[in-house]
Design an enzyme around this catalytic site. Structure first.
Site: not given
Ligand code: CMP
Length: 139
Positions: A51, A59, A87, A93, A104, A114, A128
Site C-alpha cells: 500500500y 488512514f 473491479r 471502495t 462489497r 472492505n 501483486e
C-alpha cells in the site's frame, strides 16, 4: 491492452467473519477461474510495500494494522478483461456506495474494512500476483 489476469485478497475481515467460501463462490459464479490460491498473512513490511501509494494518507497506519491483523486469502484470477470486470464485481471502495450484487455490498462493513482487494491495473495485477505466487503455483 487488457490482460486476462487479476490479483485479489480476501482481507482479514472477510476471513475472520467466515466469508471465504461465500466470496470465492461469487468469484467463480462471476466467471473467474482461480489459477492460484492460498491462505497467508501479510507482515507489516509486506503491507507497507503493498500500500506504498497510500503512505501519505491519514488512514495509512490503520490500513497497515488492519491488513496484518490476521490471515488473508490471496488469489490470481483469470477471465477476459479480468482487472476491470473484477473491479465491477467487487464494487465501490466504500460499501455504502457499492452496487447491488457486488461482493462489497454483501460482505463489507466499512470503507476501511472492505472485505476484498482487486488490482487496479494490469501492471499491478502482475506485480501483486508475483509477490505471492511463484510460477509453479500459477495454473
Ligand atoms: P482498497 O481500495 O482495496 O485499497 C486501499 C485501501 O485503503 C482501501 O481498499 C481501503 O481498505 C483503505 N481506505 C481507503 N480509503 C480509506 C479511508 N478513508 N479510511 C480508511 N481506510 C481507507
Amino acid at each position: 491492452m487488457a490482460t486476462n489476469r487479476t490479483f485479489t485478497m480476501i482481507k482479514p475481515d472477510g476471513v475472520e467473519n467466515g466469508h471465504i467460501g461465500g466470496i470465492l463462490n461469487m468469484i467463480t459464479e462471476g466467471g473467474f477461474k482461480i489459477v492460484s490460491l492460498k491462505l497467508t498473512q501479510l507482515t507489516v513490511a509486506d503491507a507497507q510495500q503493498f500500500y506504498a501509494i497510500h503512505s501519505a494518507r491519514p488512514f495509512f497506519g490503520e490500513l497497515v494494522e488492519f491488513m496484518t491483523r490476521g490471515p488473508i486469502v490471496a488469489a490470481i484470477l483469470e477471465k477476459e478483461n479480468a482487472v476491470e470486470d473484477f473491479r465491477t464485481l467487487i464494487g465501490a471502495t466504500n460499501p455504502a456506495d457499492a452496487a447491488e450484487g457486488t461482493i462489497r455490498k454483501k460482505y463489507a462493513k466499512s470503507i476501511g474494512e472492505n472485505a476484498v482487494h482487486g488490482s487496479d491495473s494490469d501492471e499491478n495485477a502482475a506485480i501483486e500476483g508475483a509477490f505471492h505466487f511463484s510460477g509453479r503455483e500459477q495454473f
